[in-house]
Design a protein around this motif. Structure first.
Motif, PDB file in Angstrom:
ATOM      1  N   LEU A   1       0.835  -1.201   0.000  1.00  0.00           N
ATOM      2  CA  LEU A   1       0.000   0.000   0.000  1.00  0.00           C
ATOM      3  C   LEU A   1       0.872   1.253   0.000  1.00  0.00           C
ATOM      4  O   LEU A   1       0.627   2.195  -0.757  1.00  0.00           O
ATOM      5  CB  LEU A   1      -0.937  -0.015   1.219  1.00  0.00           C
ATOM      6  CG  LEU A   1      -1.994   1.069   1.300  1.00  0.00           C
ATOM      7  CD1 LEU A   1      -2.931   1.019   0.090  1.00  0.00           C
ATOM      8  CD2 LEU A   1      -2.789   0.924   2.583  1.00  0.00           C
ATOM      9  N   VAL A   2       1.895   1.255   0.810  1.00  0.00           N
ATOM     10  CA  VAL A   2       2.802   2.401   0.892  1.00  0.00           C
ATOM     11  C   VAL A   2       3.461   2.670  -0.459  1.00  0.00           C
ATOM     12  O   VAL A   2       3.638   3.826  -0.858  1.00  0.00           O
ATOM     13  CB  VAL A   2       3.857   2.161   2.005  1.00  0.00           C
ATOM     14  CG1 VAL A   2       4.970   3.197   1.956  1.00  0.00           C
ATOM     15  CG2 VAL A   2       3.184   2.167   3.372  1.00  0.00           C
ATOM     16  N   ASP A   3       3.793   1.618  -1.178  1.00  0.00           N
ATOM     17  CA  ASP A   3       4.426   1.779  -2.495  1.00  0.00           C
ATOM     18  C   ASP A   3       3.556   2.537  -3.483  1.00  0.00           C
ATOM     19  O   ASP A   3       4.059   3.157  -4.415  1.00  0.00           O
ATOM     20  CB  ASP A   3       4.787   0.411  -3.089  1.00  0.00           C
ATOM     21  CG  ASP A   3       5.923  -0.271  -2.340  1.00  0.00           C
ATOM     22  OD1 ASP A   3       6.608   0.402  -1.536  1.00  0.00           O
ATOM     23  OD2 ASP A   3       6.119  -1.481  -2.556  1.00  0.00           O
ATOM     24  N   LEU A   4       2.244   2.511  -3.305  1.00  0.00           N
ATOM     25  CA  LEU A   4       1.316   3.188  -4.209  1.00  0.00           C
ATOM     26  C   LEU A   4       1.181   4.685  -3.924  1.00  0.00           C
ATOM     27  O   LEU A   4       0.640   5.429  -4.748  1.00  0.00           O
ATOM     28  CB  LEU A   4      -0.073   2.549  -4.127  1.00  0.00           C
ATOM     29  CG  LEU A   4      -0.171   1.094  -4.564  1.00  0.00           C
ATOM     30  CD1 LEU A   4      -1.551   0.554  -4.247  1.00  0.00           C
ATOM     31  CD2 LEU A   4       0.147   0.972  -6.045  1.00  0.00           C
ATOM     32  N   PHE A   5       1.662   5.130  -2.760  1.00  0.00           N
ATOM     33  CA  PHE A   5       1.470   6.513  -2.339  1.00  0.00           C
ATOM     34  C   PHE A   5       2.806   7.140  -1.951  1.00  0.00           C
ATOM     35  O   PHE A   5       3.243   7.023  -0.805  1.00  0.00           O
ATOM     36  CB  PHE A   5       0.472   6.585  -1.179  1.00  0.00           C
ATOM     37  CG  PHE A   5      -0.896   6.124  -1.570  1.00  0.00           C
ATOM     38  CD1 PHE A   5      -1.793   7.021  -2.134  1.00  0.00           C
ATOM     39  CD2 PHE A   5      -1.268   4.795  -1.427  1.00  0.00           C
ATOM     40  CE1 PHE A   5      -3.060   6.593  -2.526  1.00  0.00           C
ATOM     41  CE2 PHE A   5      -2.520   4.362  -1.821  1.00  0.00           C
ATOM     42  CZ  PHE A   5      -3.418   5.267  -2.372  1.00  0.00           C
TER      43      PHE A   5
ATOM     44  N   SER B   1       4.295   8.373   1.624  1.00  0.00           N
ATOM     45  CA  SER B   1       3.668   7.695   2.758  1.00  0.00           C
ATOM     46  C   SER B   1       4.715   6.854   3.481  1.00  0.00           C
ATOM     47  O   SER B   1       5.850   6.738   3.039  1.00  0.00           O
ATOM     48  CB  SER B   1       2.484   6.840   2.304  1.00  0.00           C
ATOM     49  OG  SER B   1       2.913   5.815   1.440  1.00  0.00           O
ATOM     50  N   SER B   2       4.321   6.287   4.582  1.00  0.00           N
ATOM     51  CA  SER B   2       5.249   5.564   5.443  1.00  0.00           C
ATOM     52  C   SER B   2       4.598   4.300   5.982  1.00  0.00           C
ATOM     53  O   SER B   2       3.379   4.244   6.113  1.00  0.00           O
ATOM     54  CB  SER B   2       5.650   6.493   6.595  1.00  0.00           C
ATOM     55  OG  SER B   2       6.370   5.814   7.575  1.00  0.00           O
ATOM     56  N   ARG B   3       5.410   3.322   6.333  1.00  0.00           N
ATOM     57  CA  ARG B   3       4.875   2.079   6.921  1.00  0.00           C
ATOM     58  C   ARG B   3       4.326   2.315   8.322  1.00  0.00           C
ATOM     59  O   ARG B   3       3.484   1.576   8.794  1.00  0.00           O
ATOM     60  CB  ARG B   3       5.958   0.988   6.983  1.00  0.00           C
ATOM     61  CG  ARG B   3       6.540   0.594   5.663  1.00  0.00           C
ATOM     62  CD  ARG B   3       5.946  -0.580   4.957  1.00  0.00           C
ATOM     63  NE  ARG B   3       5.404  -1.648   5.713  1.00  0.00           N
ATOM     64  CZ  ARG B   3       5.858  -2.897   5.702  1.00  0.00           C
ATOM     65  NH1 ARG B   3       6.916  -3.194   5.003  1.00  0.00           N
ATOM     66  NH2 ARG B   3       5.251  -3.839   6.376  1.00  0.00           N
TER      67      ARG B   3
ATOM     68  N   ARG C   1      -4.187  12.674   4.125  1.00  0.00           N
ATOM     69  CA  ARG C   1      -2.741  12.794   3.906  1.00  0.00           C
ATOM     70  C   ARG C   1      -2.323  12.295   2.527  1.00  0.00           C
ATOM     71  O   ARG C   1      -1.439  12.866   1.908  1.00  0.00           O
ATOM     72  CB  ARG C   1      -1.983  12.016   4.983  1.00  0.00           C
ATOM     73  CG  ARG C   1      -2.147  12.589   6.369  1.00  0.00           C
ATOM     74  CD  ARG C   1      -1.372  11.793   7.383  1.00  0.00           C
ATOM     75  NE  ARG C   1      -1.652  12.247   8.732  1.00  0.00           N
ATOM     76  CZ  ARG C   1      -0.927  11.916   9.786  1.00  0.00           C
ATOM     77  NH1 ARG C   1       0.120  11.117   9.644  1.00  0.00           N
ATOM     78  NH2 ARG C   1      -1.250  12.363  10.971  1.00  0.00           N
ATOM     79  N   TRP C   2      -2.932  11.200   2.082  1.00  0.00           N
ATOM     80  CA  TRP C   2      -2.594  10.584   0.801  1.00  0.00           C
ATOM     81  C   TRP C   2      -3.892  10.286   0.055  1.00  0.00           C
ATOM     82  O   TRP C   2      -4.445   9.189   0.166  1.00  0.00           O
ATOM     83  CB  TRP C   2      -1.762   9.319   1.011  1.00  0.00           C
ATOM     84  CG  TRP C   2      -0.485   9.632   1.732  1.00  0.00           C
ATOM     85  CD1 TRP C   2       0.597  10.298   1.228  1.00  0.00           C
ATOM     86  CD2 TRP C   2      -0.167   9.336   3.096  1.00  0.00           C
ATOM     87  NE1 TRP C   2       1.559  10.422   2.199  1.00  0.00           N
ATOM     88  CE2 TRP C   2       1.121   9.848   3.354  1.00  0.00           C
ATOM     89  CE3 TRP C   2      -0.866   8.693   4.124  1.00  0.00           C
ATOM     90  CZ2 TRP C   2       1.729   9.733   4.595  1.00  0.00           C
ATOM     91  CZ3 TRP C   2      -0.255   8.576   5.357  1.00  0.00           C
ATOM     92  CH2 TRP C   2       1.027   9.096   5.581  1.00  0.00           C
TER      93      TRP C   2
END
Length: 103
Positions: free
Chosen positions: A26-30, A33-35, A54-55
């Protein structure tokens, strides 16, 4: 339990953030963003709204149009599967995971 006589402890409970753990996929798509994300949220719905603020678009990855958490996504609070109505207490960790399937 909070001490009703200690205003500092009441303030601390209100300002202690929820910690949200997001899956790498999910983080890779935004970008940006952060884990691990800290935020104020009283329910899982509030948490999803804040992630989307935020995203933009993250809500659509976590929730469907009903709205409910998508079948291939899992949200856990205190080791229990959560719904959008699940209440969050200050300092708790929330895990958002993608479902794994295979054959």
């Amino acid at each position: 339990m909070l001490d009703r006589q200690d205003p500092d402890r009441r303030t601390e409970a209100r300002t202690t953030p929820v910690v949200v753990r997001l899956p790498g996929v999910l983080v890779d798509l935004f970008p940006g963003s952060s884990r691990r994300v800290e935020m104020q949220a009283a329910t899982v719905r509030n948490m999803v709204d804040e992630l989307d603020r935020r995203w933009p678009g993250m809500r659509d990855r976590i929730c469907d149009s009903r709205p409910t958490i998508r079948r291939h996504m899992n949200v856990f609070v205190d080791g229990e599967r959560a719904t959008l109505k699940t209440k969050l207490r200050p300092g708790i960790e929330v895990f958002v995971l993608t479902a794994i399937s295979g054959g």
